[in-house]
Design a protein around this motif. Structure first.
Motif, PDB file in Angstrom:
ATOM      1  N   ILE A  69      -8.001  -3.082  -2.554  1.00 11.76           N
ATOM      2  CA  ILE A  69      -7.041  -3.517  -1.533  1.00 11.76           C
ATOM      3  C   ILE A  69      -6.507  -4.917  -1.836  1.00 11.76           C
ATOM      4  N   PRO A  70      -7.369  -5.935  -1.997  1.00  9.02           N
ATOM      5  CA  PRO A  70      -6.820  -7.255  -2.329  1.00  9.02           C
ATOM      6  C   PRO A  70      -6.126  -7.292  -3.685  1.00  9.02           C
ATOM      7  N   ALA A  71      -6.591  -6.502  -4.631  1.00 13.32           N
ATOM      8  CA  ALA A  71      -5.883  -6.439  -5.914  1.00 13.32           C
ATOM      9  C   ALA A  71      -4.459  -5.939  -5.710  1.00 13.32           C
ATOM     10  N   CYS A 101      -1.691   7.762  -6.294  1.00 14.92           N
ATOM     11  CA  CYS A 101      -1.099   7.561  -4.985  1.00 14.92           C
ATOM     12  C   CYS A 101      -0.974   6.056  -4.770  1.00 14.92           C
ATOM     13  N   PRO A 102      -0.320   5.602  -3.720  1.00 12.01           N
ATOM     14  CA  PRO A 102      -0.346   4.165  -3.434  1.00 12.01           C
ATOM     15  C   PRO A 102      -1.770   3.716  -3.122  1.00 12.01           C
ATOM     16  N   THR A 103      -2.142   2.539  -3.599  1.00  6.54           N
ATOM     17  CA  THR A 103      -3.465   2.013  -3.269  1.00  6.54           C
ATOM     18  C   THR A 103      -3.588   1.836  -1.768  1.00  6.54           C
ATOM     19  N   VAL A 104      -2.590   1.207  -1.180  1.00  5.70           N
ATOM     20  CA  VAL A 104      -2.488   1.088   0.275  1.00  5.70           C
ATOM     21  C   VAL A 104      -1.049   1.413   0.665  1.00  5.70           C
ATOM     22  N   LEU A 122      -5.189   1.430   8.054  1.00  4.34           N
ATOM     23  CA  LEU A 122      -4.228   1.806   7.009  1.00  4.34           C
ATOM     24  C   LEU A 122      -4.631   1.240   5.650  1.00  4.34           C
ATOM     25  N   LEU A 123      -5.095   0.008   5.641  1.00  9.02           N
ATOM     26  CA  LEU A 123      -5.496  -0.607   4.372  1.00  9.02           C
ATOM     27  C   LEU A 123      -6.636   0.142   3.706  1.00  9.02           C
ATOM     28  N   LEU A 173      -0.575   0.862  -7.380  1.00 13.36           N
ATOM     29  CA  LEU A 173      -0.705   2.293  -7.660  1.00 13.36           C
ATOM     30  C   LEU A 173      -2.162   2.567  -7.972  1.00 13.36           C
ATOM     31  N   MET A 174      -2.771   3.476  -7.232  1.00 12.25           N
ATOM     32  CA  MET A 174      -4.183   3.805  -7.454  1.00 12.25           C
ATOM     33  C   MET A 174      -4.299   5.031  -8.343  1.00 12.25           C
ATOM     34  N   LEU A 175      -5.072   4.852  -9.383  1.00 15.32           N
ATOM     35  CA  LEU A 175      -5.346   5.895 -10.376  1.00 15.32           C
ATOM     36  C   LEU A 175      -6.827   6.216 -10.252  1.00 15.32           C
ATOM     37  N   SER A 176      -7.161   7.441  -9.849  1.00 16.09           N
ATOM     38  CA  SER A 176      -8.547   7.759  -9.480  1.00 16.09           C
ATOM     39  C   SER A 176      -9.048   9.007 -10.195  1.00 16.09           C
TER      40      SER A 176
END
Length: 448
Positions: A183-185, A367-370, A392-393, A422-425
């Motif tokens: 989140i902070p990243a 997906c979006p990270t947040v 939401l965060l 952008l979150m890559l999981s």
């Protein structure tokens, strides 16, 4: 702070050709840490120890010794990690007077063994219990992404993110229970890597929720995150670089895009277009299992239930000394019965198995990270707005903690825009393959 806003490899190159010394770099960092822009970033500075590490690295370099990548470089550590001889405060006020740590946390000890110059402990949400980053005891670090409006840095690793974003550290050791690295990243324009939980020992890290807590870090690039991971993990990842072309990336239709802000939607769409143009196969999937998260995490939730156990005596004796918003969440866990908690664990195991099956054949979920950009601090003054933003965060990132998976947050905004991640999981244990994909994706997301 132009020097320490470089990647680790770029700094190493400057030092190798004599354009910079480790000691000069640390002096620049310590001078910058005293500036108003760095207010509330650190809860404690280790100036003398950082200088000593830098001088040692300079002497070794002068003698022709080949240095490790972190030797003599500034690294910050979150306030929830034990340092021998100090009480671990974890962003709180109520821990004052508790016994000091006998030894360093394992991750801190491993950073020291690599020669890292640990410049200080960083501020955080009290007891790591929110994704916002506001701390009423020690102040709130300002997000450097906006020079005009004070915005939240994200949490709980708030100071860790700002320390890297300001160039006060090449990497910030944090933790991730529901998104506290990613989140902070995302909100500060950095790269965050949440590894599979079992990769790094949690010994000496103040618990939030033992089922979910992960020791990990954020930095300026995927490569830098992997450098820190190699230093603190039981074994380094064997990452085999691969081209973006042919990677299969799944975009879930369920949950992750609900209530998305237009700025985030545009940045994500631009990123997907860039990835597709570069040869990635981007596939829309339903992943309906994501709609079950609230049910799996009920009643109470893993974090409130497990945190209530951690703080049972402290909470009973000194509840008034807690951040009221943190206390409210801990209180949610105090009434959950053992049978309900065991049922939560059973549901989680079943859910993990079904999600892992659904993601077979894909290199990563994206997906979006947040779903929002960093709100202003003022906008979250009231509890209703705070808890809405916090939900939401944490929503997208928490899904990967519940999965016991691994994930990167990569910046995907254009210059001049507020940061978007952008979150890559992927699933548990898939860290090396995910890291290879993250290196390829990162290269395609250079919009400057």
């Amino acid at each position: 702070m132009a020097n320490s806003k470089l990647t680790i490899a770029a700094l190493r190159e400057r030092i190798a050709r004599g354009a910079l010394s480790h000691e000069a770099l640390i002096e620049q960092v310590l001078e910058a840490a005293a500036q108003p822009s760095a207010q509330h970033v650190f809860t404690r500075l280790y100036a003398d120890a950082a200088r000593a590490a830098a001088r040692h690295a300079d002497a070794a370099h002068k003698a022709g010794v080949q240095l490790g990548p972190l030797a003599g470089l500034p690294v910050s550590i979150k306030d929830l990690y034990d340092v021998a001889g100090e009480t671990t405060m974890a962003g709180s006020a109520v821990c004052a007077g508790e016994p000091p740590a006998v030894r360093d946390a394992v991750a801190v000890s491993r950073l020291r063994m690599q020669g890292a110059a640990i410049v200080g402990k960083t501020n955080m949400t009290e007891f790591a219990f929110s994704g916002v980053g506001i701390n009423p005891h020690h102040g709130t670090p300002r997000n450097p992404a906006d020079a005009e409006t004070p915005r939240i840095p994200g949490g709980s690793s708030s100071g860790a993110a700002v320390s890297v974003a300001l160039g006060l550290a090449v990497a910030g050791l944090g933790s991730d229970t529901g998104g506290s690295i990613r989140i902070p990243a995302a909100l500060c324009g950095l790269v965050g890597f949440k590894s599979t939980q079992s990769r790094v020992p949690r010994t000496g890290a103040f618990e939030l929720a033992r089922s979910l807590d992960t020791v990990c870090a954020m930095a300026r690039s995927v490569e830098d995150c992997l450098t820190v991971d190699a230093a603190i993990a039981d074994a380094p990842l064997a990452v085999r670089r691969r081209p973006l072309q042919g990677l299969r990336l799944a975009v879930p239709a369920t949950l992750m895009f609900d209530a998305i802000e237009p700025k985030v939607a545009r940045a994500f769409e631009r990123a997907v277009h860039a990835l597709s143009k570069a040869g990635a196969q981007v596939v829309d999937i339903t992943l309906a299992e994501l709609a079950e998260i609230a049910t799996v995490n009920a009643p109470g939730g893993f974090s409130p239930v497990e945190a209530s156990a951690v703080h049972r005596e402290r909470f009973a004796a000194r509840r008034d000394g807690f951040d009221a918003r943190v206390a409210a969440r801990i209180a949610l866990g105090t009434e959950v019965r053992a049978a309900d908690y065991i049922a939560m664990q059973d549901r989680r195991r079943d859910w993990i198995g079904r999600v892992e099956h659904a993601l077979e054949g894909f290199d990563a979920l994206i997906c979006p990270t947040v779903p929002i950009v960093a709100p202003s601090v003022a906008a979250l003054a009231e509890d209703a707005a705070f808890f809405q933003a916090n939900g939401l965060l944490l929503r997208n990132t928490f899904a990967i903690n519940l999965l016991d998976g691994c994930a990167f947050s990569l910046p995907c905004h254009a210059p001049g825009e507020l940061p978007v991640g952008l979150m890559l999981s992927s699933v548990r244990g898939d860290d090396a393959r995910l890291a290879a994909a993250a290196l390829a994706v990162e290269a395609a997301l250079q919009f400057g």
